[in-house]
Motif scaffolding. Structure first.
Motif, PDB file in Angstrom:
ATOM      1  N   SER A   1       0.827  -1.206   0.000  1.00 26.92           N
ATOM      2  CA  SER A   1       0.000   0.000   0.000  1.00 26.92           C
ATOM      3  C   SER A   1       0.857   1.250   0.000  1.00 26.92           C
ATOM      4  CB  SER A   1      -0.925   0.016   1.217  1.00 26.92           C
ATOM      5  OG  SER A   1      -1.829  -1.064   1.194  1.00 26.92           O
ATOM      6  N   LEU A   2       2.060   1.139   0.540  1.00 28.11           N
ATOM      7  CA  LEU A   2       2.977   2.269   0.582  1.00 28.11           C
ATOM      8  C   LEU A   2       3.583   2.571  -0.786  1.00 28.11           C
ATOM      9  CD1 LEU A   2       4.757   1.277   3.893  1.00 28.11           C
ATOM     10  CD2 LEU A   2       3.366   3.324   3.578  1.00 28.11           C
ATOM     11  N   LEU A   3       3.409   1.680  -1.729  1.00 27.11           N
ATOM     12  CA  LEU A   3       4.017   1.812  -3.052  1.00 27.11           C
ATOM     13  C   LEU A   3       2.988   1.888  -4.165  1.00 27.11           C
ATOM     14  CD1 LEU A   3       6.611  -1.088  -2.567  1.00 27.11           C
ATOM     15  CD2 LEU A   3       7.044   1.348  -2.213  1.00 27.11           C
ATOM     16  N   ALA A   4       1.712   1.866  -3.805  1.00 31.64           N
ATOM     17  CA  ALA A   4       0.666   1.663  -4.797  1.00 31.64           C
ATOM     18  C   ALA A   4      -0.104   2.938  -5.122  1.00 31.64           C
ATOM     19  CB  ALA A   4      -0.308   0.581  -4.315  1.00 31.64           C
ATOM     20  N   THR A   5      -0.717   2.933  -6.299  1.00 31.38           N
ATOM     21  CA  THR A   5      -1.633   3.989  -6.704  1.00 31.38           C
ATOM     22  C   THR A   5      -2.935   3.854  -5.915  1.00 31.38           C
ATOM     23  OG1 THR A   5      -2.720   2.683  -8.425  1.00 31.38           O
ATOM     24  CG2 THR A   5      -0.666   3.813  -9.024  1.00 31.38           C
ATOM     25  N   PRO A   6      -3.821   4.840  -5.983  1.00 28.55           N
ATOM     26  CA  PRO A   6      -5.103   4.711  -5.288  1.00 28.55           C
ATOM     27  C   PRO A   6      -5.924   3.496  -5.735  1.00 28.55           C
ATOM     28  CG  PRO A   6      -4.711   6.999  -5.863  1.00 28.55           C
ATOM     29  CD  PRO A   6      -3.631   6.206  -6.527  1.00 28.55           C
ATOM     30  N   THR A   7      -5.657   2.994  -6.927  1.00 27.69           N
ATOM     31  CA  THR A   7      -6.375   1.807  -7.404  1.00 27.69           C
ATOM     32  C   THR A   7      -5.643   0.515  -7.066  1.00 27.69           C
ATOM     33  OG1 THR A   7      -5.320   2.011  -9.582  1.00 27.69           O
ATOM     34  CG2 THR A   7      -7.459   3.077  -9.277  1.00 27.69           C
ATOM     35  N   GLY A   8      -4.518   0.612  -6.333  1.00 32.53           N
ATOM     36  CA  GLY A   8      -3.831  -0.578  -5.866  1.00 32.53           C
ATOM     37  C   GLY A   8      -2.733  -1.107  -6.758  1.00 32.53           C
ATOM     38  N   VAL A   9      -2.353  -0.375  -7.791  1.00 35.65           N
ATOM     39  CA  VAL A   9      -1.291  -0.828  -8.686  1.00 35.65           C
ATOM     40  C   VAL A   9       0.052  -0.371  -8.118  1.00 35.65           C
ATOM     41  CG1 VAL A   9      -0.339  -0.727 -11.029  1.00 35.65           C
ATOM     42  CG2 VAL A   9      -2.832  -0.662 -10.665  1.00 35.65           C
ATOM     43  N   VAL A  10       0.963  -1.314  -7.937  1.00 32.08           N
ATOM     44  CA  VAL A  10       2.275  -0.983  -7.388  1.00 32.08           C
ATOM     45  C   VAL A  10       3.075  -0.192  -8.414  1.00 32.08           C
ATOM     46  CG1 VAL A  10       4.465  -1.926  -6.557  1.00 32.08           C
ATOM     47  CG2 VAL A  10       2.295  -2.965  -5.851  1.00 32.08           C
ATOM     48  N   ARG A  11       3.689   0.874  -7.952  1.00 26.12           N
ATOM     49  CA  ARG A  11       4.484   1.739  -8.823  1.00 26.12           C
ATOM     50  C   ARG A  11       5.901   1.165  -8.956  1.00 26.12           C
ATOM     51  NH1 ARG A  11       2.205   5.545  -5.083  1.00 26.12           N
ATOM     52  NH2 ARG A  11       0.492   6.769  -5.950  1.00 26.12           N
ATOM     53  N   ASP A  12       6.048   0.161  -9.787  1.00 25.75           N
ATOM     54  CA  ASP A  12       7.354  -0.427 -10.044  1.00 25.75           C
ATOM     55  C   ASP A  12       7.827  -0.002 -11.433  1.00 25.75           C
ATOM     56  OD1 ASP A  12       5.772  -1.902 -11.769  1.00 25.75           O
ATOM     57  OD2 ASP A  12       5.906  -3.758 -10.614  1.00 25.75           O
ATOM     58  N   PRO A  13       9.016  -0.435 -11.876  1.00 30.73           N
ATOM     59  CA  PRO A  13       9.482  -0.021 -13.198  1.00 30.73           C
ATOM     60  C   PRO A  13       8.515  -0.353 -14.324  1.00 30.73           C
ATOM     61  CG  PRO A  13      11.319  -0.886 -11.946  1.00 30.73           C
ATOM     62  CD  PRO A  13      10.090  -1.124 -11.126  1.00 30.73           C
ATOM     63  N   ALA A  14       7.839  -1.486 -14.230  1.00 29.70           N
ATOM     64  CA  ALA A  14       6.882  -1.852 -15.281  1.00 29.70           C
ATOM     65  C   ALA A  14       5.713  -0.867 -15.312  1.00 29.70           C
ATOM     66  CB  ALA A  14       6.369  -3.268 -15.046  1.00 29.70           C
ATOM     67  N   PHE A  15       5.263  -0.444 -14.120  1.00 28.63           N
ATOM     68  CA  PHE A  15       4.181   0.543 -14.070  1.00 28.63           C
ATOM     69  C   PHE A  15       4.622   1.859 -14.693  1.00 28.63           C
ATOM     70  CE2 PHE A  15       2.760   4.339 -11.774  1.00 28.63           C
ATOM     71  CZ  PHE A  15       1.400   4.311 -12.026  1.00 28.63           C
ATOM     72  N   PHE A  16       5.820   2.338 -14.344  1.00 29.71           N
ATOM     73  CA  PHE A  16       6.279   3.606 -14.901  1.00 29.71           C
ATOM     74  C   PHE A  16       6.468   3.529 -16.411  1.00 29.71           C
ATOM     75  CE2 PHE A  16       7.100   4.832 -10.541  1.00 29.71           C
ATOM     76  CZ  PHE A  16       6.849   6.197 -10.573  1.00 29.71           C
ATOM     77  N   ALA A  17       6.916   2.386 -16.903  1.00 32.52           N
ATOM     78  CA  ALA A  17       7.088   2.245 -18.352  1.00 32.52           C
ATOM     79  C   ALA A  17       5.741   2.259 -19.060  1.00 32.52           C
ATOM     80  CB  ALA A  17       7.840   0.961 -18.660  1.00 32.52           C
ATOM     81  N   ALA A  18       4.781   1.493 -18.546  1.00 32.90           N
ATOM     82  CA  ALA A  18       3.493   1.348 -19.230  1.00 32.90           C
ATOM     83  C   ALA A  18       2.584   2.544 -19.023  1.00 32.90           C
ATOM     84  CB  ALA A  18       2.800   0.071 -18.746  1.00 32.90           C
ATOM     85  N   ALA A  19       2.455   3.024 -17.781  1.00 38.19           N
ATOM     86  CA  ALA A  19       1.479   4.061 -17.468  1.00 38.19           C
ATOM     87  C   ALA A  19       2.036   5.470 -17.639  1.00 38.19           C
ATOM     88  CB  ALA A  19       0.969   3.881 -16.034  1.00 38.19           C
ATOM     89  N   LYS A  20       3.333   5.653 -17.433  1.00 39.45           N
ATOM     90  CA  LYS A  20       3.913   6.985 -17.448  1.00 39.45           C
ATOM     91  C   LYS A  20       4.861   7.239 -18.615  1.00 39.45           C
ATOM     92  CE  LYS A  20       1.908   7.857 -13.505  1.00 39.45           C
ATOM     93  NZ  LYS A  20       0.756   8.786 -13.438  1.00 39.45           N
ATOM     94  N   GLY A  21       5.296   6.176 -19.318  1.00 44.48           N
ATOM     95  CA  GLY A  21       6.254   6.364 -20.396  1.00 44.48           C
ATOM     96  C   GLY A  21       7.629   6.754 -19.903  1.00 44.48           C
ATOM     97  N   VAL A  22       7.954   6.318 -18.699  1.00 48.95           N
ATOM     98  CA  VAL A  22       9.228   6.653 -18.059  1.00 48.95           C
ATOM     99  C   VAL A  22      10.057   5.387 -17.904  1.00 48.95           C
ATOM    100  CG1 VAL A  22      10.305   7.454 -15.910  1.00 48.95           C
ATOM    101  CG2 VAL A  22       8.302   8.651 -16.828  1.00 48.95           C
ATOM    102  N   ASN A  23      11.329   5.468 -18.280  1.00 47.84           N
ATOM    103  CA  ASN A  23      12.257   4.352 -18.112  1.00 47.84           C
ATOM    104  C   ASN A  23      12.851   4.423 -16.712  1.00 47.84           C
ATOM    105  OD1 ASN A  23      14.092   2.262 -18.431  1.00 47.84           O
ATOM    106  ND2 ASN A  23      15.577   3.527 -19.538  1.00 47.84           N
ATOM    107  N   ALA A  24      12.280   3.659 -15.786  1.00 49.30           N
ATOM    108  CA  ALA A  24      12.707   3.689 -14.388  1.00 49.30           C
ATOM    109  C   ALA A  24      13.621   2.511 -14.096  1.00 49.30           C
ATOM    110  CB  ALA A  24      11.494   3.655 -13.467  1.00 49.30           C
ATOM    111  N   LYS A  25      14.765   2.815 -13.476  1.00 50.48           N
ATOM    112  CA  LYS A  25      15.727   1.780 -13.113  1.00 50.48           C
ATOM    113  C   LYS A  25      15.964   1.831 -11.616  1.00 50.48           C
ATOM    114  CE  LYS A  25      18.194   2.014 -17.556  1.00 50.48           C
ATOM    115  NZ  LYS A  25      19.524   2.189 -18.210  1.00 50.48           N
ATOM    116  N   VAL A  26      15.689   0.724 -10.939  1.00 51.35           N
ATOM    117  CA  VAL A  26      15.919   0.645  -9.502  1.00 51.35           C
ATOM    118  C   VAL A  26      17.241  -0.064  -9.232  1.00 51.35           C
ATOM    119  CG1 VAL A  26      13.461   0.693  -8.947  1.00 51.35           C
ATOM    120  CG2 VAL A  26      14.599  -1.499  -9.327  1.00 51.35           C
TER     121      VAL A  26
END
Length: 566
Positions: free
Chosen positions: A60-85
């Motif tokens: 829950s500390l990492l998720a959107t209000p709809t429950g999707v975790v904001r991981d690199p795959a989320f940033f790539a698909a939803a935001k168009g951002v290449n996120a590297k952890v």
């Protein structure tokens, strides 16, 4: 023209906001987000509530209000951002506009080009050179793994005694979390009060409440040494020689800007150790911006640079920085008034603007008012609020506001923050048009009532005296006439027991024989919240007494011992 390359360093609060905003503004931009930790967009302000069991889903500390975790795959698909952890940036080459990094898993190094760069490297917890600080059992709360560890200790139930080092926002929130889990908790604060954004007498109300929950509070004290056996923490020795046994110590004495990358790159650094930025959130390099806990920003009242590590400011700064990276100098960030709030068990405490102490230090001629009253009508489940308004005595401009209580503190602070930011005066607030209905507030909102009290003082209609001053004078042997104008039942249920004389307000006009014969004698009147105390002052002055004061906030704002049930 090739797509603009935007690189964001840091993936907690400011970084993800800047990256997503930049990509929304420029659909063709190549946005890369580099994050050292394994998580992205962590709601770090929620860590104490996860530790305390307010919710159990870590994600829950990492998720959107709809429950999707904001991981690199989320940033790539939803935001168009290449996120590297798990990617640590090791250097910035300003001349060639590149950043170098290392994959913390594989050890592989890489270089990323940028046209515009934004630093969102956050802050690091202060870690003082106290003997024993490296013992197993001594920790801080700055990263997700810290929250995971503390939640694990809570769930296991093996820790019986814990010490919180530092009585600031995070320290108090962690104190509550660990106390709720059943631990015996002590808070150690080297200064004379908890929550230093409050003035002393307001902070003492918080301390009184914390102590009522079974927490031992040590103020005017500090940690001399962490004690241990076999590499494990067994206790804490304080500066005064006291030893507090514990198996866990959470060091929470503030943070410092994480500006090493900026410093190594030759960027300007401010007096607090943070990255220097202008109103556009631009650093000393026109191609590099910075936002969040690594920067220093302007204070809207004093005009001075301050270090303000707050999650909301980080997001706001990042939005401005992203706008300017993409659109040019399109937006400015005017700075902060240092608004903050925290939950303290079933109490809330917060402040905006300058405290009385800080305002005086800044050279203002200060006038203040303390108000203890309800947040809504009694028939709608009223709860107490104690507030303090600070204003410039010469102009009436509201400089700050503090509020403590079980009532709707957040509403009061939000109203006050807007007044402080807008430069409103006490007279402006006196007739402010705020929303009203019984479920939400009194007909005259608590914030407006506080302004009315201050207006009365500034106009000379009311002479107030703070409860801390009353207590200090009594402790020094002074003997003003203390007049309690509450009803007898109230007096029997709760009293100061400082030699006060009870004369209920309704009887005051016919009780002159119980008052000092000398019309110049000092009389200090009070009631439950001191509305009746003010009426008593007006009555007595009309009958010739010349030195009548009102103890502001009454018995409900008294931060010292009160005798109950007599």
């Amino acid at each position: 023209m090739s797509a603009q390359k935007i690189v964001v360093i840091g993936g907690s609060a400011a970084g993800p906001k800047a990256a997503a905003r930049a990509r929304r503004l420029d659909a063709e931009a190549e946005v890369t987000l580099l994050q050292k930790a394994p998580e992205l967009s962590m709601a770090s302000c929620g860590y104490p509530y996860y530790i305390g069991g307010d919710f159990d889903e870590r994600d829950s500390l990492l998720a959107t209000p709809t429950g999707v975790v904001r991981d690199p795959a989320f940033f790539a698909a939803a935001k168009g951002v290449n996120a590297k952890v798990n990617t640590e940036v090791t250097a910035i080459d300003r001349e060639n506009r590149t950043v170098s990094g290392i994959d913390l898993g594989s050890g592989e190094t890489s270089t990323v080009e940028y046209d515009k760069l934004i630093l969102c490297t956050g802050a690091n917890p202060r870690r003082p050179p106290i003997p024993g600080i490296d013992l197993d059992g001594v920790c801080s709360l700055s990263e997700m793994r810290d929250a995971d560890r503390l939640r694990g200790l809570v769930d296991a139930g093996r820790v019986k005694n814990a010490v919180i080092v530092g009585g600031g926002l995070i320290g108090i929130e962690v104190c509550e979390a660990l106390t709720k889990s059943g631990m015996n908790v002590s808070v150690v604060e080297m200064l004379s009060q908890l929550l230093t954004f409050l003035d002393w007498e307001m902070a003492k109300l918080v301390e009184k409440h914390v102590a009522s929950k079974g927490v031992t509070v040590h103020t005017d004290n500090g940690v001399a040494e962490f004690l241990g056996e076999g590499g494990k923490l067994t206790g804490v020795r304080l500066k005064d020689g006291t030893t507090v046994p514990c198996e866990l110590a959470v060091v929470s004495i503030g943070v410092v800007p994480n500006a090493d990358l900026a410093r190594d790159a030759g960027l300007a650094i401010g007096s607090f150790g943070g990255v220097t930025v202008d109103e556009y959130m631009r650093t000393s390099d026109p191609n590099i911006y910075a936002a969040g806990d690594c920067v220093e920003i302007n204070h809207r009242i004093t005009g001075k640079k301050v270090f303000a590590p707050y999650g909301d400011l980080a997001n706001l700064e990042a939005r401005v920085a992203a706008d300017n990276m993409v659109l040019g100098d399109a937006r400015t960030f005017p700075g902060t008034v240092n608004s903050g709030i925290c939950k303290v068990f079933d109490l809330s405490a917060g402040a905006t603007g300058l405290s009385e102490r800080r305002a005086r230090d800044e050279g203002f001629e200060v006038v203040t008012a303390t108000n203890a009253s309800l947040d809504r009508p009694g028939f709608m489940g009223a709860r107490l609020l104690v507030s303090k308004m600070v204003a410039d005595a010469r102009t009436g401009r509201i400089l700050g506001f503090q509020c403590v209580g079980p009532g709707e503190v957040n509403r009061q602070l939000a109203e006050a923050a807007m007044a402080v930011m807008n430069g409103n005066t006490v007279l402006d607030v006196n007739t402010a048009d705020l929303p009203y209905a019984p479920p939400f507030s009194l007909a005259i909102d608590h914030f407006i009532t506080t302004a009315h009290i201050l207006d009365n003082k500034m106009c000379g209609r009311m002479t107030g005296i703070g409860n801390a001053e009353v207590k200090a004078r009594l402790d020094n042997g002074e003997k003003p006439f203390i007049l309690d104008v509450r009803a007898p039942g109230e007096f029997e249920a709760m009293r100061l027991n400082v030699g006060e004389t009870l004369i209920p307000l309704g009887a005051l006009r016919n009780a002159q024989d119980k008052l000092p014969v000398d019309k110049d004698a000092e009389i200090i009147a009070f009631c439950k919240i001191s509305m009746r105390g003010y009426e008593a002052q007006r009555i007595l002055e009309a009958r010739g007494w010349t030195n009548v004061k009102v103890m502001e906030g009454g018995i409900m704002a008294w931060p010292f011992h009160v005798d109950m049930g007599r």
